[in-house]
Design an enzyme around this catalytic site. Sequence first.
Site, PDB file in Angstrom:
ATOM      1  N   ASP A   1       0.811  -1.209   0.000  1.00 55.96           N
ATOM      2  CA  ASP A   1       0.000   0.000   0.000  1.00 55.96           C
ATOM      3  C   ASP A   1       0.848   1.265   0.000  1.00 55.96           C
ATOM      4  O   ASP A   1       1.809   1.391   0.769  1.00 55.96           O
ATOM      5  CB  ASP A   1      -0.907  -0.015   1.233  1.00 55.96           C
ATOM      6  CG  ASP A   1      -1.717   1.258   1.362  1.00 55.96           C
ATOM      7  OD1 ASP A   1      -2.568   1.507   0.492  1.00 55.96           O
ATOM      8  OD2 ASP A   1      -1.474   2.020   2.324  1.00 55.96           O
TER       9      ASP A   1
ATOM     10  N   HIS B   1       4.558   5.513  -1.684  1.00 59.71           N
ATOM     11  CA  HIS B   1       5.011   6.905  -1.661  1.00 59.71           C
ATOM     12  C   HIS B   1       5.007   7.459  -0.241  1.00 59.71           C
ATOM     13  O   HIS B   1       5.577   8.518   0.011  1.00 59.71           O
ATOM     14  CB  HIS B   1       4.136   7.771  -2.570  1.00 59.71           C
ATOM     15  CG  HIS B   1       2.664   7.615  -2.336  1.00 59.71           C
ATOM     16  ND1 HIS B   1       1.910   6.693  -3.021  1.00 59.71           N
ATOM     17  CD2 HIS B   1       1.813   8.228  -1.484  1.00 59.71           C
ATOM     18  CE1 HIS B   1       0.648   6.763  -2.614  1.00 59.71           C
ATOM     19  NE2 HIS B   1       0.570   7.689  -1.676  1.00 59.71           N
TER      20      HIS B   1
ATOM     21  N   GLU C   1       1.721  -0.038  -4.834  1.00 58.55           N
ATOM     22  CA  GLU C   1       0.865   1.101  -5.164  1.00 58.55           C
ATOM     23  C   GLU C   1       1.671   2.360  -4.914  1.00 58.55           C
ATOM     24  O   GLU C   1       2.287   2.508  -3.857  1.00 58.55           O
ATOM     25  CB  GLU C   1      -0.388   1.130  -4.288  1.00 58.55           C
ATOM     26  CG  GLU C   1      -1.298   2.294  -4.642  1.00 58.55           C
ATOM     27  CD  GLU C   1      -2.118   2.830  -3.479  1.00 58.55           C
ATOM     28  OE1 GLU C   1      -3.020   3.650  -3.733  1.00 58.55           O
ATOM     29  OE2 GLU C   1      -1.843   2.448  -2.322  1.00 58.55           O
TER      30      GLU C   1
ATOM     31  N   ASP D   1      -2.413   4.389 -11.602  1.00 59.52           N
ATOM     32  CA  ASP D   1      -3.554   5.282 -11.359  1.00 59.52           C
ATOM     33  C   ASP D   1      -3.883   6.149 -12.569  1.00 59.52           C
ATOM     34  O   ASP D   1      -5.051   6.496 -12.790  1.00 59.52           O
ATOM     35  CB  ASP D   1      -3.261   6.187 -10.161  1.00 59.52           C
ATOM     36  CG  ASP D   1      -3.478   5.482  -8.833  1.00 59.52           C
ATOM     37  OD1 ASP D   1      -4.045   4.378  -8.829  1.00 59.52           O
ATOM     38  OD2 ASP D   1      -3.076   6.039  -7.797  1.00 59.52           O
TER      39      ASP D   1
ATOM     40  N   GLY E   1     -14.140   4.627  -2.647  1.00 63.69           N
ATOM     41  CA  GLY E   1     -14.350   4.926  -1.239  1.00 63.69           C
ATOM     42  C   GLY E   1     -13.877   6.293  -0.803  1.00 63.69           C
ATOM     43  O   GLY E   1     -14.331   6.804   0.229  1.00 63.69           O
ATOM     44  N   ASN E   2     -12.977   6.910  -1.545  1.00 69.23           N
ATOM     45  CA  ASN E   2     -12.513   8.235  -1.174  1.00 69.23           C
ATOM     46  C   ASN E   2     -13.310   9.342  -1.847  1.00 69.23           C
ATOM     47  O   ASN E   2     -12.915  10.510  -1.808  1.00 69.23           O
ATOM     48  CB  ASN E   2     -11.009   8.380  -1.471  1.00 69.23           C
ATOM     49  CG  ASN E   2     -10.175   7.658  -0.430  1.00 69.23           C
ATOM     50  OD1 ASN E   2     -10.551   7.579   0.735  1.00 69.23           O
ATOM     51  ND2 ASN E   2      -9.049   7.097  -0.838  1.00 69.23           N
TER      52      ASN E   2
END
Length: 610
Positions: free
Chosen positions: A259, A262, A296, A321, A393-394
């Site tokens: 996850d 970054h 990610e 993304d 979800g965000n």
Amino acid sequence: MRIGAHYAGNGICEFVVWAPFLKAVSLKIVSPRERILPMVKGPKGYWEKTADHASVPMRYVFMLEGELERPDPASRFQPEGIHGPSETVDHGSFHWEDSGWQCMPLADMIMYELHVGTFTPGGTFDSIISRLPELKDSGINAIELMPVAQFPGDRNWGYDGTYPFAVQNSYGGPAGLKRLVNACHKNGMAVILDVVYNHLGPEGNYLRDYGPYFTDKYRTPWGSAINFDDEYSNEVRNFFIENALHWFEYYHLDALRLDAIHGISDLSARPFLQELAERAEEFSLRAGKKFYLIAESDLNDSRVIRPRESGGYGIDAQWCDDYHHCIHTLLTGEKNGYYMDFGTMGHLVKSFREGYVYSGDYSGYRKRNHGNSSKDIRADQLVVFSQNHDQTGNRMLGERLSQLVSFESLKLAAGIVLLSPYIPLLFMGEEYGEEAPFVYFISHSDRNLVDAIRKGRKEEFRAFKWRGDPLDPQDSGTFLRSKIAWEKRGTGHHKVLLDFYRQLITLRTQLPALSSLDRDSLDVEGFEDSRILAVSRWKGNNHIFCIFNFHESDMKFPFPHQESYWEKILDSSDLTWEGPGTLLPEKISGQEELTLRGRSIALFSKELGS
């Protein structure tokens, strides 16, 4: 260094915990018979104790400096939650039935991301098992679980976990996860687990009581940064590397999704992520089968997945993304937040051809240049999607694409992902047009923390200029609203969409031009005015031509190939797929003008020998 509790059999259990600055650490066995055993401090600050007459399960805590009682940071199970005692697990007692299992290559995966708590009414690992045959029948061959490390309460996305080695008690604990993985392998399905190595949740996070797991050199959006490059960081790295290998060895997981890397700050010459990849590779060689790492990252930094001999970290694959943002903006027209950097066919063309859209280009959202090139990265190293837990979800109300765009657009979104040259990932329920939202939810016991999260969520949504108030993440109703309605997949337009996904997956796996993830055998062209993307792909004698119409209206398009006898093998506007009816011929014999329905996808194949 092996950490945590290891049951060696014959009533012998070994305990190891890292606490370099403490003067005294004792093992307190809570049950079945309470006793306190002083531990011995060894090299590098590891405290050890071998307990005899040990039974499994056995609950215990560590006593720090003779007073403070804390669960094991490397606890394998927290049956009473994050504040309760740890429990030993006998990993050798489980009867695995997957001895002949070999995970398929990443290039062959059709991934399916799910949240254990909302995927079924029961919200457990065991309740997922009965749905595996239907997933397999639809073409899914790899499920990706959102984090299952022990978190506060019984409902959470999983990114607030505080015990990276412990399997969430409300999901079914260690035995439940093993039963699920075992069942997946018996069904020919791989299992990917989302793990969080960039932070730990605040509630129940007792790592500071043990040692310097965190550093003040950096900050993350979630709090203190994990110490991967400061003093004593070797043993912090060991903690997380042991965690990764733990999932591979004891739970037979096929891959880990790392996850938000970054959020990992590390300026060392040999970064933690590189060391993790090296250790995973060594483990794979010893096991005689490949175990994967998938990152990610929103940095668009191809070094993450480049080979180490080329200066990269050597991680196997990465989420892309940019591909999602291209699809989302073209389908919804949204331009707020980070979507302001996307929305043209040129963006989609670049992402389809290269992966990253921003490869050193100026980003208006970030107000600086962003990323580097992924042009020479293998296509089977990038995972693409039109929906996932983050992008759904965000949102303030957690709307899925099914609530934002038309039915024709849902089919178009399916096509642009499943017919791409990348690894496709679907989000649970996407395949039948699930309408329930997926909203952020928690069940913390710290009221101040709950209030801070409520406030923080509102702040996050300001950039997107969404109106209204977000749903209360602490309210159990918010969680229940996010449960999917699995039974819908067999009725009405939901069944039609599911059949459409099945057909796309079948074509992807059976046609060589689509199953070969080779961007060298690909041509792609975009047309801004008509919002059309035209794609040619080939492998051996198999040639396909695909047209994606992102325009709301029907569009004219000159078929570019002079070769005769192209056969139409899919048209999303067909009545079969509850479309408005096709305007395309069944066969094309030379150049001619085609009329594509709005928001449609059409796939042609060149006949063998033509």
